[in-house]
Design a protein around this motif. Sequence first.
Motif, PDB file in Angstrom:
ATOM      1  N   SER A  16       0.819  -1.218   0.000  1.00 14.16           N
ATOM      2  CA  SER A  16       0.000   0.000   0.000  1.00 14.16           C
ATOM      3  C   SER A  16       0.853   1.268   0.000  1.00 14.16           C
ATOM      4  N   LYS A  17       2.139   1.128  -0.201  1.00 12.16           N
ATOM      5  CA  LYS A  17       3.067   2.250  -0.040  1.00 12.16           C
ATOM      6  C   LYS A  17       2.709   3.441  -0.908  1.00 12.16           C
ATOM      7  N   TYR A  18       2.351   3.210  -2.171  1.00  5.21           N
ATOM      8  CA  TYR A  18       2.192   4.318  -3.111  1.00  5.21           C
ATOM      9  C   TYR A  18       0.741   4.627  -3.467  1.00  5.21           C
ATOM     10  N   PHE A  19      -0.206   4.091  -2.723  1.00  5.09           N
ATOM     11  CA  PHE A  19      -1.610   4.408  -2.985  1.00  5.09           C
ATOM     12  C   PHE A  19      -1.855   5.914  -2.891  1.00  5.09           C
ATOM     13  N   SER A  20      -1.281   6.565  -1.892  1.00 10.98           N
ATOM     14  CA  SER A  20      -1.514   7.987  -1.694  1.00 10.98           C
ATOM     15  C   SER A  20      -1.070   8.789  -2.909  1.00 10.98           C
ATOM     16  N   ASP A  21       0.074   8.425  -3.488  1.00  7.16           N
ATOM     17  CA  ASP A  21       0.545   9.112  -4.695  1.00  7.16           C
ATOM     18  C   ASP A  21      -0.396   8.857  -5.868  1.00  7.16           C
ATOM     19  N   ALA A  22      -0.818   7.607  -6.016  1.00  3.31           N
ATOM     20  CA  ALA A  22      -1.691   7.259  -7.132  1.00  3.31           C
ATOM     21  C   ALA A  22      -3.032   7.979  -7.051  1.00  3.31           C
ATOM     22  N   ALA A  23      -3.481   8.275  -5.833  1.00  6.56           N
ATOM     23  CA  ALA A  23      -4.793   8.899  -5.632  1.00  6.56           C
ATOM     24  C   ALA A  23      -4.722  10.418  -5.506  1.00  6.56           C
ATOM     25  N   ALA A  24      -3.548  11.019  -5.603  1.00  6.18           N
ATOM     26  CA  ALA A  24      -3.352  12.407  -5.190  1.00  6.18           C
ATOM     27  C   ALA A  24      -4.013  13.443  -6.084  1.00  6.18           C
ATOM     28  N   THR A  25      -4.063  13.222  -7.400  1.00  4.62           N
ATOM     29  CA  THR A  25      -4.611  14.213  -8.322  1.00  4.62           C
ATOM     30  C   THR A  25      -5.555  13.542  -9.311  1.00  4.62           C
ATOM     31  N   ASP A  26      -6.322  14.358 -10.007  1.00  5.60           N
ATOM     32  CA  ASP A  26      -7.213  13.807 -11.027  1.00  5.60           C
ATOM     33  C   ASP A  26      -6.410  13.062 -12.085  1.00  5.60           C
ATOM     34  N   ALA A  27      -5.291  13.638 -12.500  1.00  5.33           N
ATOM     35  CA  ALA A  27      -4.460  12.993 -13.528  1.00  5.33           C
ATOM     36  C   ALA A  27      -3.873  11.684 -13.027  1.00  5.33           C
ATOM     37  N   SER A  28      -3.395  11.674 -11.779  1.00  3.98           N
ATOM     38  CA  SER A  28      -2.787  10.450 -11.249  1.00  3.98           C
ATOM     39  C   SER A  28      -3.827   9.362 -11.056  1.00  3.98           C
ATOM     40  N   ARG A  29      -5.041   9.733 -10.665  1.00  7.79           N
ATOM     41  CA  ARG A  29      -6.108   8.742 -10.499  1.00  7.79           C
ATOM     42  C   ARG A  29      -6.489   8.125 -11.842  1.00  7.79           C
ATOM     43  N   ARG A  30      -6.640   8.964 -12.843  1.00  5.26           N
ATOM     44  CA  ARG A  30      -6.978   8.453 -14.171  1.00  5.26           C
ATOM     45  C   ARG A  30      -5.894   7.501 -14.678  1.00  5.26           C
ATOM     46  N   LYS A  31      -4.651   7.890 -14.487  1.00  5.50           N
ATOM     47  CA  LYS A  31      -3.517   7.066 -14.929  1.00  5.50           C
ATOM     48  C   LYS A  31      -3.495   5.730 -14.207  1.00  5.50           C
ATOM     49  N   PHE A  32      -3.656   5.777 -12.900  1.00  4.13           N
ATOM     50  CA  PHE A  32      -3.607   4.559 -12.095  1.00  4.13           C
ATOM     51  C   PHE A  32      -4.729   3.601 -12.476  1.00  4.13           C
ATOM     52  N   VAL A  33      -5.949   4.096 -12.489  1.00  4.80           N
ATOM     53  CA  VAL A  33      -7.093   3.236 -12.790  1.00  4.80           C
ATOM     54  C   VAL A  33      -6.966   2.649 -14.187  1.00  4.80           C
TER      55      VAL A  33
END
Length: 446
Positions: free
Chosen positions: A155-172
């Motif tokens: 779970s280390k990088y969940f916060s980074d993945a969820a931090a911005t609209d762009a990062s959320r779109r990229k992650f998902v």
Amino acid sequence: MRTPSRTPSRTSALLAAATLAALLAAPATAQAADAAAAQHHGLQGQRVGYFTQWGIYSGFSAKKVQTSGQAGKLTVLNYAFGNVSSDGTCFEANAAGVGDAWADYQRPVGADESVDGTADADAQPVKGNFNQLRKLKAVNPQLKAVISLGGWSWSKYFSDAAATDASRRKFVSSCLDLYLKGNLPGVAPGAAAGVFDGIDIDWEYPGGGGDPGNVVRPEDGRNYTLLMQEFRRQLDTLGAVGGKEGKGGKHYLLTAAVPANETKADRLEIPKVAKAVDWLNLMTYDLHGTWETATDHNANLYSDSADTAADNRSYSADRVVQHYLDRGLPPRKAVLGVPFYGYGWTGVPAGSKYGLYQTSTGPARGGNLPYNQLKDLPGTVHYDWLHGATWKYDGTEFWSYDTPELLTRKARYASWNGLGGVMAWALDNDDAQGSLVSALDKGLEG
């Protein structure tokens, strides 16, 4: 889950009082009362079991999920786990502590270990656990497979993945591409499509309290909501065009494992999250354990005012459930978690309750064992009907774990309260006959 607040919920107190009155009036009818209540309120039925990626190295396999009878009684198999990279994407790798693509889809499975008795061919693109999940689903039409992302270690990088609209779109997008569209590295595009039917998020935990190395932000709770909403949006878009043979209309599951700890739970925007997910798997276990020196319950159903714990006195699975419901989670979207393992202490005096709430000299046998080993340990099993807890005590070792009888009662509790079903961690801890999954199935069937 070790520092929940100490205030019992109103509903928990009323249920405990009602249970006490019923037991004083007719102790032998407690189980019958649970069963009658389950029938009265109707059954829900999700039966979720976690299958661990690493279980193959200790002899567990998808074939054992089949031969034990577990597969025929489950509705969802959560595959644990997928990792989140430092650049905020889902990925596959072969690196210790980072990923195990070998176990996931590269390892050739022999005929003796295969669900259908057919060995993986060297040339086939998807082998390993993923191909075995396909075979499990083929012979169990009710069964869906979901990839679970994160867990305690990843779970280390969940916060980074969820931090911005762009990062959320990229992650998902990366997670759907990898696991649902089936674009695994090193194989033909789409070769793994159809293995998974959805995504389970196991972020431990938004706002902190998980592994000390995790990235944490004060805004994690809000970003968690936005991440779940982005998953729902992209899953629905994929389902609209990505059904079988391009026909569309497929519904992809979105679930999440959420903490028992009330402080951690309160960081989540539960009503908003509830609208995005199919259900939440409540991790209603690890309420106590061998990080504490005194013996206590791992996952008691109801609160006990005699609990001597310093930091989480009178904690219970019911209290966790009521906490989530009070904060806006619809009952049908609350799935009750149960442990297929237990915690043990040694050097424990009997006291007045067969070792319960007593001092110890430390953890027994490493402190944690699966049910398939606990059931054969020496000692007498004790059942506290009032508080819904079982343990084994042999005069020096004390083990807190859920017996089949208790699991049936917990499943009936889930049905009685209109909950979405039950979730178990983890299938490889059950015995060869699938006794624990059978016990849950029995309880949900009433």
